[in-house]
Structure formats: structure tokens, C-alpha cells
Design a protein around this motif. Structure first.
Motif, PDB file in Angstrom:
ATOM      1  N   ASP A 103       0.854  -1.412  -0.031  1.00  0.00           N
ATOM      2  CA  ASP A 103      -0.058   0.124  -0.062  1.00  0.00           C
ATOM      3  C   ASP A 103       0.939   1.468  -0.279  1.00  0.00           C
ATOM      4  N   ASP A 104       2.031   1.299   0.118  1.00  0.00           N
ATOM      5  CA  ASP A 104       3.093   2.298   0.116  1.00  0.00           C
ATOM      6  C   ASP A 104       3.545   2.433  -1.182  1.00  0.00           C
ATOM      7  N   LEU A 105       3.073   1.693  -1.942  1.00  0.00           N
ATOM      8  CA  LEU A 105       3.621   1.346  -3.470  1.00  0.00           C
ATOM      9  C   LEU A 105       4.875   0.886  -3.819  1.00  0.00           C
ATOM     10  N   SER A 106       5.589   0.614  -2.688  1.00  0.00           N
ATOM     11  CA  SER A 106       6.880  -0.391  -2.785  1.00  0.00           C
ATOM     12  C   SER A 106       6.299  -1.683  -3.416  1.00  0.00           C
ATOM     13  N   PHE A 107       7.162  -2.298  -3.697  1.00  0.00           N
ATOM     14  CA  PHE A 107       6.956  -3.924  -4.257  1.00  0.00           C
ATOM     15  C   PHE A 107       8.254  -4.792  -3.876  1.00  0.00           C
ATOM     16  N   LEU A 108       7.826  -6.241  -4.244  1.00  0.00           N
ATOM     17  CA  LEU A 108       8.845  -7.097  -3.852  1.00  0.00           C
ATOM     18  C   LEU A 108       8.534  -8.287  -4.770  1.00  0.00           C
ATOM     19  N   ILE A 109       9.369  -8.976  -5.489  1.00  0.00           N
ATOM     20  CA  ILE A 109       9.029  -9.851  -6.573  1.00  0.00           C
ATOM     21  C   ILE A 109       9.737 -11.332  -5.829  1.00  0.00           C
ATOM     22  N   VAL A 110       8.706 -12.330  -5.523  1.00  0.00           N
ATOM     23  CA  VAL A 110       9.043 -13.327  -4.765  1.00  0.00           C
ATOM     24  C   VAL A 110       9.369 -14.512  -5.728  1.00  0.00           C
ATOM     25  N   GLU A 111      10.066 -15.697  -5.329  1.00  0.00           N
ATOM     26  CA  GLU A 111      10.075 -16.660  -6.079  1.00  0.00           C
ATOM     27  C   GLU A 111       9.111 -17.709  -5.668  1.00  0.00           C
ATOM     28  N   CYS A 112       7.680 -17.545  -6.212  1.00  0.00           N
ATOM     29  CA  CYS A 112       6.601 -18.217  -5.795  1.00  0.00           C
ATOM     30  C   CYS A 112       5.573 -17.831  -6.983  1.00  0.00           C
ATOM     31  N   SER A 113       4.964 -18.743  -7.297  1.00  0.00           N
ATOM     32  CA  SER A 113       3.949 -18.700  -8.312  1.00  0.00           C
ATOM     33  C   SER A 113       2.761 -17.949  -7.878  1.00  0.00           C
ATOM     34  N   GLN A 114       1.967 -17.148  -8.580  1.00  0.00           N
ATOM     35  CA  GLN A 114       0.721 -16.365  -8.188  1.00  0.00           C
ATOM     36  C   GLN A 114      -0.308 -17.320  -7.414  1.00  0.00           C
ATOM     37  N   ASN A 115      -0.274 -18.492  -7.756  1.00  0.00           N
ATOM     38  CA  ASN A 115      -1.213 -19.582  -7.451  1.00  0.00           C
ATOM     39  C   ASN A 115      -1.104 -19.783  -5.941  1.00  0.00           C
ATOM     40  N   ILE A 116       0.065 -19.947  -5.636  1.00  0.00           N
ATOM     41  CA  ILE A 116       0.677 -20.306  -4.229  1.00  0.00           C
ATOM     42  C   ILE A 116       0.452 -19.070  -3.479  1.00  0.00           C
ATOM     43  N   ILE A 117       0.655 -17.969  -3.731  1.00  0.00           N
ATOM     44  CA  ILE A 117       0.431 -16.718  -3.155  1.00  0.00           C
ATOM     45  C   ILE A 117      -0.561 -16.501  -2.928  1.00  0.00           C
ATOM     46  N   ASP A 118      -1.773 -16.688  -3.823  1.00  0.00           N
ATOM     47  CA  ASP A 118      -3.078 -16.903  -3.667  1.00  0.00           C
ATOM     48  C   ASP A 118      -3.673 -17.884  -2.654  1.00  0.00           C
ATOM     49  N   ASN A 119      -3.228 -18.978  -2.568  1.00  0.00           N
ATOM     50  CA  ASN A 119      -3.626 -19.892  -1.493  1.00  0.00           C
ATOM     51  C   ASN A 119      -3.106 -19.585  -0.089  1.00  0.00           C
ATOM     52  N   GLN A 120      -1.894 -19.058  -0.047  1.00  0.00           N
ATOM     53  CA  GLN A 120      -1.380 -18.479   1.157  1.00  0.00           C
ATOM     54  C   GLN A 120      -2.477 -17.242   1.628  1.00  0.00           C
ATOM     55  N   MET A 121      -2.661 -16.228   0.991  1.00  0.00           N
ATOM     56  CA  MET A 121      -3.409 -15.228   1.361  1.00  0.00           C
ATOM     57  C   MET A 121      -4.696 -15.731   1.692  1.00  0.00           C
ATOM     58  N   ASN A 122      -5.330 -16.781   0.954  1.00  0.00           N
ATOM     59  CA  ASN A 122      -6.502 -17.386   1.529  1.00  0.00           C
ATOM     60  C   ASN A 122      -6.623 -17.850   3.024  1.00  0.00           C
ATOM     61  N   LYS A 123      -5.502 -18.622   3.320  1.00  0.00           N
ATOM     62  CA  LYS A 123      -5.247 -19.227   4.558  1.00  0.00           C
ATOM     63  C   LYS A 123      -5.157 -18.082   5.669  1.00  0.00           C
ATOM     64  N   ALA A 124      -4.443 -17.063   5.163  1.00  0.00           N
ATOM     65  CA  ALA A 124      -4.197 -15.824   6.146  1.00  0.00           C
ATOM     66  C   ALA A 124      -5.531 -15.206   6.572  1.00  0.00           C
ATOM     67  N   LYS A 125      -6.393 -15.093   5.222  1.00  0.00           N
ATOM     68  CA  LYS A 125      -7.718 -14.392   5.521  1.00  0.00           C
ATOM     69  C   LYS A 125      -8.603 -15.379   6.376  1.00  0.00           C
ATOM     70  N   LYS A 126      -8.478 -16.479   6.060  1.00  0.00           N
ATOM     71  CA  LYS A 126      -9.381 -17.405   7.121  1.00  0.00           C
ATOM     72  C   LYS A 126      -8.710 -17.134   8.374  1.00  0.00           C
ATOM     73  N   LEU A 127      -7.439 -17.134   8.670  1.00  0.00           N
ATOM     74  CA  LEU A 127      -6.990 -17.111  10.328  1.00  0.00           C
ATOM     75  C   LEU A 127      -7.529 -15.526  10.704  1.00  0.00           C
ATOM     76  N   ASN A 128      -7.484 -14.715   9.985  1.00  0.00           N
ATOM     77  CA  ASN A 128      -7.752 -13.299  10.237  1.00  0.00           C
ATOM     78  C   ASN A 128      -9.281 -13.212  10.745  1.00  0.00           C
ATOM     79  N   ASP A 129     -10.152 -13.712  10.011  1.00  0.00           N
ATOM     80  CA  ASP A 129     -11.644 -14.001  10.263  1.00  0.00           C
ATOM     81  C   ASP A 129     -11.792 -14.481  11.420  1.00  0.00           C
ATOM     82  N   TYR A 130     -11.095 -15.676  11.647  1.00  0.00           N
ATOM     83  CA  TYR A 130     -11.143 -16.458  13.004  1.00  0.00           C
ATOM     84  C   TYR A 130     -10.988 -15.593  14.096  1.00  0.00           C
ATOM     85  N   PHE A 131      -9.831 -14.980  14.040  1.00  0.00           N
ATOM     86  CA  PHE A 131      -9.475 -13.958  15.272  1.00  0.00           C
ATOM     87  C   PHE A 131     -10.399 -12.784  15.215  1.00  0.00           C
TER      88      PHE A 131
END
Length: 147
Positions: A103-131
Motif C-alpha cells: 500500500d505504500d507502492l513499494s513492491f517485492l518480487i518473490v520466487e513463488c507462483s501467483q497460485n501459491i501466493i493466492d492460496n497462502q493469502m486465503n489461509k491468512a484471511k481465514k485465520l484473520n477472520d477467525y481472530f
């Protein structure tokens, strides 16, 4: 905080378009962050595994402003933990690389496919929703959780 990752000199933390290098291990840094919320890194990992019913690459809920998402196994030197709350956009950079724009417009390129990142973000959203939704003070919830 946008992300935290290992470097040969310790860890690098990115926030507010700044990168800070601290001479410490990633585990010590994450444990200190967890201790600020009266828990430990291992406690947070164990809770995430239990809540999400998964065994690997679980996100780490630190507080209401930091949910760290690992790009790969924690043990891998190249693992980057990025913060769910500071992500503006995810974009495929190449077949096995993803560009994370914060959100500060900086960026990072990671050695990981977008699909994996999307799956990881879904896990994080579920965890966040839980708390955000569940309360340990809700008696019916406690009975369900403990049984």
C-alpha cells in the motif's frame, strides 16, 4: 510492516518505503513480535495449524495489524513473510515469480507462483477472520473448540 526476510546479515524489514536490516535471526524477531501479544512464535504456529487444519506454511497472526504470510517453508532461507494488511495488489511476474505491491507502492518480487501466493493469502484471511469473529469468551464456542 510490509515484509520481513532473512539476509546474510540478519533480517530485512520493509515498512513505509524503508528497508531496515537488523542483526538477529528471523525466529528471534518473529518470536519477539508474538511476545508483544502475549504469545510465542511456536504457540502461534501451533494455533494456526489447529485453526486452519493444515500442517505447513501456516500464516502467523501477530495482531490486528500484522498477519504474516510465508512464501515457502519457514526453514528455507529464501522464505519471505509478507503482511496481509499491507498488500495492495498481487501480479504474476513470470511463471514462477509473483510481484507483491504494497500500500505504500513499494513492491517485492518473490520466487513463488501467483497460485501459491493466492492460496497462502486465503489461509491468512481465514485465520484473520477467525481472530476477528471468534472470542474465547463465548462459552458455546469454548465447548465446541474443546470437544
Amino acid at each position: 510492516m510490509n515484509y520481513i526476510r532473512r539476509t546474510p546479515y540478519g533480517i530485512e524489514i520493509s515498512m513505509n518505503q524503508r528497508k531496515i536490516v537488523i542483526e538477529t535471526s528471523i525466529n528471534q524477531a518473529l518470536d519477539k513480535l508474538c511476545l508483544m501479544s502475549c504469545s510465542t512464535l511456536q504457540g502461534r504456529i501451533d494455533a494456526s495449524k489447529l485453526i486452519l487444519h493444515t500442517k505447513s506454511k501456516v500464516p502467523i497472526y501477530i495482531n490486528q495489524q500484522i498477519v504474516l504470510i510465508p512464501t515457502m517453508s519457514y526453514r528455507n532461507f529464501d522464505c519471505v513473510f509478507f503482511n496481509l494488511y499491507n498488500i495492495l495488489h498481487i501480479k504474476k511476474a513470470s511463471q514462477h515469480k509473483t510481484k507483491i505491491i504494497f500500500d505504500d507502492l513499494s513492491f517485492l518480487i518473490v520466487e513463488c507462483s501467483q497460485n501459491i501466493i493466492d492460496n497462502q493469502m486465503n489461509k491468512a484471511k481465514k485465520l484473520n477472520d477467525y481472530f476477528e469473529k471468534e472470542s474465547v469468551y463465548n462459552q458455546e464456542y469454548l465447548i465446541d473448540f474443546l470437544s
